[in-house]
Scaffold this motif. Structure first.
Motif: not given
Length: 112
Positions: A9-13
């Motif tokens: 989630l952190y990598a994507e957003l």
């Protein structure tokens, strides 16, 4: 908590986007839990099932598989008309929800 899901989630957003998603998800989960308790008290099983299904989607999105699984147990107990199982699984869901939401808060505090 599934740390791999949070990392993704952190990598994507990015940090800001992930924080927004987590914040909204936590608010949604809290609201759904409160709503589900009210629906049980009012005997509104269709609404309880609907709220539990929405809760499952949100929990899966942010990496809370146990929370989602127990919410599914609430759905199944409700659909079976098993009031004792429904009460037990809802109580379990609330306990897991409290722990999970606190864990998300703790993780968010670490990233700030």
């Amino acid at each position: 908590m599934d740390p791999d899901c949070l990392v993704a989630l952190y990598a994507e957003l990015g940090e800001v986007g992930a924080e927004r998603v987590l914040g909204r998800a936590m608010e949604e989960l809290n609201a759904r839990l409160t709503e589900m308790q009210r629906f049980v008290d009012e005997g509104r099983t269709a609404q309880l099932t609907r709220s539990a299904r929405l809760l499952i989607k949100v929990a899966e999105q942010i990496g809370m598989p146990s929370f989602a699984r127990v919410a599914d147990d609430v759905v199944r107990a409700t659909e079976a008309g098993d009031n004792a199982a429904q009460a037990a699984t809802l109580a379990r869901l609330i306990r897991i929800g409290d722990r999970s939401l606190n864990a998300v808060c703790d993780l968010r505090d670490l990233t700030v």
